[in-house]
Write a protein that holds these residues in place. Structure first.
Motif, short mmCIF file in Angstrom:
data_model
loop_
_atom_site.label_atom_id
_atom_site.label_comp_id
_atom_site.label_asym_id
_atom_site.label_seq_id
_atom_site.Cartn_x
_atom_site.Cartn_y
_atom_site.Cartn_z
N ILE A 4 54.37 34.87 31.24
CA ILE A 4 55.04 33.60 30.92
C ILE A 4 55.52 33.65 29.46
O ILE A 4 54.75 34.01 28.56
N GLY A 5 56.77 33.23 29.27
CA GLY A 5 57.30 33.11 27.91
C GLY A 5 58.65 33.77 27.77
O GLY A 5 59.01 34.66 28.55
N GLN A 6 59.41 33.30 26.80
CA GLN A 6 60.76 33.82 26.59
C GLN A 6 60.73 34.97 25.58
O GLN A 6 59.89 34.99 24.67
N TYR A 7 61.70 35.86 25.72
CA TYR A 7 61.71 37.06 24.88
C TYR A 7 62.23 36.82 23.46
O TYR A 7 62.28 37.75 22.65
N ASP A 8 62.62 35.58 23.16
CA ASP A 8 62.94 35.33 21.74
C ASP A 8 61.66 35.13 20.93
O ASP A 8 61.69 35.11 19.70
N SER A 9 60.52 35.02 21.63
CA SER A 9 59.23 34.97 20.93
C SER A 9 58.79 36.40 20.61
O SER A 9 58.71 37.24 21.50
N PRO A 10 58.51 36.68 19.32
CA PRO A 10 58.09 38.05 18.98
C PRO A 10 56.78 38.43 19.66
O PRO A 10 56.51 39.61 19.90
N PHE A 11 55.97 37.42 20.00
CA PHE A 11 54.66 37.68 20.62
C PHE A 11 54.83 38.04 22.10
O PHE A 11 54.21 38.97 22.60
N VAL A 12 55.68 37.29 22.78
CA VAL A 12 55.96 37.59 24.18
C VAL A 12 56.65 38.96 24.27
O VAL A 12 56.32 39.80 25.11
N ARG A 13 57.58 39.18 23.35
CA ARG A 13 58.36 40.42 23.40
C ARG A 13 57.47 41.65 23.18
O ARG A 13 57.60 42.65 23.85
N ARG A 14 56.51 41.54 22.24
CA ARG A 14 55.67 42.72 21.97
C ARG A 14 54.82 43.06 23.19
O ARG A 14 54.59 44.23 23.49
N VAL A 15 54.40 42.04 23.92
CA VAL A 15 53.60 42.28 25.12
C VAL A 15 54.48 42.89 26.22
O VAL A 15 54.11 43.89 26.85
N ALA A 16 55.67 42.32 26.43
CA ALA A 16 56.55 42.82 27.49
C ALA A 16 56.98 44.26 27.21
O ALA A 16 57.03 45.10 28.12
N ILE A 17 57.25 44.57 25.94
CA ILE A 17 57.66 45.93 25.58
C ILE A 17 56.51 46.90 25.82
O ILE A 17 56.71 48.00 26.37
N ALA A 18 55.29 46.50 25.47
CA ALA A 18 54.14 47.37 25.72
C ALA A 18 53.99 47.63 27.22
O ALA A 18 53.70 48.74 27.66
N MET A 19 54.22 46.60 28.03
CA MET A 19 54.10 46.77 29.48
C MET A 19 55.15 47.75 30.01
O MET A 19 54.85 48.60 30.84
N ARG A 20 56.37 47.65 29.48
CA ARG A 20 57.42 48.62 29.87
C ARG A 20 57.03 50.02 29.42
O ARG A 20 57.17 50.99 30.16
N LEU A 21 56.56 50.14 28.18
CA LEU A 21 56.19 51.47 27.66
C LEU A 21 55.05 52.07 28.49
O LEU A 21 54.99 53.29 28.68
N TYR A 22 54.18 51.24 28.98
CA TYR A 22 53.06 51.71 29.81
C TYR A 22 53.47 51.89 31.28
O TYR A 22 52.69 52.41 32.07
N GLY A 23 54.66 51.39 31.63
CA GLY A 23 55.08 51.48 33.03
C GLY A 23 54.32 50.53 33.94
O GLY A 23 54.15 50.81 35.13
N ILE A 24 53.88 49.41 33.38
CA ILE A 24 53.16 48.41 34.19
C ILE A 24 54.18 47.35 34.64
O ILE A 24 54.82 46.71 33.81
N GLY A 25 54.29 47.18 35.96
CA GLY A 25 55.26 46.23 36.48
C GLY A 25 54.77 44.79 36.37
O GLY A 25 53.56 44.54 36.43
N PHE A 26 55.70 43.87 36.19
CA PHE A 26 55.33 42.44 36.12
C PHE A 26 56.55 41.59 36.45
O PHE A 26 57.68 42.04 36.28
N GLU A 27 56.27 40.38 36.90
CA GLU A 27 57.35 39.40 37.04
C GLU A 27 57.45 38.64 35.74
O GLU A 27 56.44 38.51 35.03
N HIS A 28 58.63 38.12 35.48
CA HIS A 28 58.81 37.37 34.23
C HIS A 28 59.11 35.92 34.53
O HIS A 28 60.01 35.62 35.32
N ARG A 29 58.35 35.03 33.91
CA ARG A 29 58.63 33.59 34.03
C ARG A 29 59.04 33.11 32.64
O ARG A 29 58.16 32.86 31.79
N PRO A 30 60.34 33.03 32.37
CA PRO A 30 60.81 32.70 31.03
C PRO A 30 60.73 31.21 30.72
O PRO A 30 61.73 30.55 30.43
N TRP A 31 59.51 30.67 30.81
CA TRP A 31 59.33 29.24 30.60
C TRP A 31 59.29 28.94 29.10
O TRP A 31 58.68 29.68 28.31
#
Ligand SMILES: N[C@@H](CCC(=O)N[C@@H](CS)C(=O)NCC(=O)O)C(=O)O
Length: 210
Positions: A4-31
């Motif tokens: 949950i969270g939008q990618y203009d948040s540096p905190f949400v973005r750092r988590v989402a980028i780590a998940m991509r780098l790790y190859g962990i799939g997830f759905e995104h809810r940009p609330w």
């Protein structure tokens, strides 16, 4: 699981980028933390993002705690943070400086868009904290000759610094002039050129306060 969270948040973005780098799939809810607070509340009563909801229904909050879970999931060989010792402490220190800077930069945005009149004392304090951290990060990044802060591999501190620099540059351009921070600017450019950073990005959309 969903993030949950939008990618203009540096905190949400750092988590989402780590998940991509790790190859962990997830759905995104940009609330949005303001517009969609009611949707976030059942998962996180703080109504903050990032919040990562696991398939079991367990909701993880705080970017550092979420990354801790992801590190555990991929195991110590692949984790972007050493498991213990001085190397871990040094990287956590830089993560704390970067995310602390992010806290102050976010706080200044709220001050600007949510208040009728900004509180000078708070604005000056945040600006001094942001400037102080940027100077230290610039010095420390300039002293490191490896591609990333702790060697050849990208770590959580690299991602945190890059995400927070992007946010600060977009939200408060006058506080992050590239000419004053060449080593940080080069660091950000190196990270932003990577595929996960290019994919996981959103121009800043501050809350309106309406
Ligand atoms: N320490 C938190 C900071 C997260 C944070 O500040 N998120 C902001 C969005 S950038 C937020 O949820 N703001 C709404 C609020 O704090 O009420 C973390 O690392 O996850």
């Amino acid at each position: 699981m969903f993030l949950i969270g939008q990618y203009d948040s540096p905190f949400v973005r750092r988590v989402a980028i780590a998940m991509r780098l790790y190859g962990i799939g997830f759905e995104h809810r940009p609330w949005s933390t303001f517009g969609d607070a009611g949707k976030i509340a059942p998962y996180n009563p703080l109504r903050r993002v990032p919040t990562l909801v696991l398939d079991s229904g367990e909701a993880l909050i705080e970017s550092t705690a979420i990354l801790d879970y992801l590190d555990e999931t991929v195991g110590p060989e692949r984790a972007m943070l050493p498991p213990r010792g001085e190397a871990r402490r040094k990287q956590l220190r830089l993560c704390a400086l970067a995310t602390g800077l992010g806290d102050k930069a976010v706080s200044l945005v709220y001050e600007r868009v949510l208040r009728k009149e900004q509180l000078k004392l708070w604005v000056e304090r945040c600006e001094a904290q942001i400037g102080g951290v940027l100077s230290v990060l610039e010095q420390e990044r300039a002293a490191v000759k490896t591609p990333y802060l702790f060697g050849e591999r990208i770590g959580h501190a690299d991602v945190a610094v890059a995400c927070v620099l992007r946010f600060t540059g977009e939200a408060h351009a006058s506080l992050f002039p590239p000419s004053r921070y060449p080593a940080l600017t080069a660091h950000a450019a190196r990270c932003e050129a990577l595929a996960p950073f290019q994919e996981i990005v959103q121009p800043l959309a501050p809350p309106s306060g309406d």
